[in-house]
Design a protein around this motif. Structure first.
Motif, PDB file in Angstrom:
ATOM      1  N   ALA A  82       0.845  -1.192   0.000  1.00  0.00           N
ATOM      2  CA  ALA A  82       0.000   0.000   0.000  1.00  0.00           C
ATOM      3  C   ALA A  82       0.882   1.243   0.000  1.00  0.00           C
ATOM      4  N   THR A  83       0.449   2.249  -0.740  1.00  0.00           N
ATOM      5  CA  THR A  83       1.233   3.484  -0.825  1.00  0.00           C
ATOM      6  C   THR A  83       0.658   4.593   0.048  1.00  0.00           C
ATOM      7  N   SER A  84      -0.484   4.315   0.664  1.00  0.00           N
ATOM      8  CA  SER A  84      -1.093   5.300   1.564  1.00  0.00           C
ATOM      9  C   SER A  84      -1.923   4.554   2.603  1.00  0.00           C
TER      10      SER A  84
ATOM     11  N   LEU B 259      -4.038   1.034   2.255  1.00  0.00           N
ATOM     12  CA  LEU B 259      -3.867  -0.063   3.211  1.00  0.00           C
ATOM     13  C   LEU B 259      -5.216  -0.505   3.783  1.00  0.00           C
ATOM     14  N   LEU B 260      -6.041   0.456   4.173  1.00  0.00           N
ATOM     15  CA  LEU B 260      -7.353   0.122   4.706  1.00  0.00           C
ATOM     16  C   LEU B 260      -8.215  -0.565   3.653  1.00  0.00           C
ATOM     17  N   GLN B 261      -8.116  -0.121   2.424  1.00  0.00           N
ATOM     18  CA  GLN B 261      -8.873  -0.744   1.337  1.00  0.00           C
ATOM     19  C   GLN B 261      -8.412  -2.188   1.122  1.00  0.00           C
ATOM     20  N   GLN B 262      -7.105  -2.441   1.159  1.00  0.00           N
ATOM     21  CA  GLN B 262      -6.572  -3.802   1.018  1.00  0.00           C
ATOM     22  C   GLN B 262      -7.069  -4.683   2.161  1.00  0.00           C
ATOM     23  N   GLN B 263      -7.072  -4.157   3.374  1.00  0.00           N
ATOM     24  CA  GLN B 263      -7.524  -4.933   4.527  1.00  0.00           C
ATOM     25  C   GLN B 263      -9.007  -5.280   4.409  1.00  0.00           C
TER      26      GLN B 263
END
Length: 108
Positions: free
Chosen positions: A77-79, A83-87
């Motif tokens: 994740a670059t932001s 990161l929250l979207q990936q999780q």
């Protein structure tokens, strides 16, 4: 370091052969376990030539599917938003855990 895709493919074929031999499979056994033609398996080992599906079948037959799946990891994740979207995506894709119903046994 390998310089060409052909060299890399040949190296993969050699590793597939080494793994097969370590598992004491003949080429015919491995091909049957993978569900590919014997000729396809021979070409995979000797030339490193196969379709992605045949490579996946070989990995499963040789119990290396996790290693193959890890070949192209998800980018970092670059932001914080990314990161929250990936999780969230990982949680949505995870198998749902089934809750067990309480036991109806009565103690005597």
């Amino acid at each position: 370091m390998l310089e060409t895709p052909v060299e890399f493919a040949v190296m993969l074929g050699q590793r597939i052969k080494a793994r097969r031999l370590a598992m004491s499979f003949t080429q015919a056994d491995a091909a049957a376990r993978a569900g590919v033609a014997y000729r396809t398996w021979r070409r995979l080992e000797s030339e490193g030539k196969a379709s992605i599906e045949d490579l996946a079948r070989a990995a499963i037959a040789l119990r290396c599917e996790r290693d193959l799946a890890a070949l192209f990891p998800e980018p970092a994740a670059t932001s914080m938003d990314a990161l929250l979207q990936q999780q969230r995506a990982a949680q949505a894709a995870a198998p749902k855990r089934r809750l067990r119903a309480p036991s109806s046994k009565v103690s005597s």
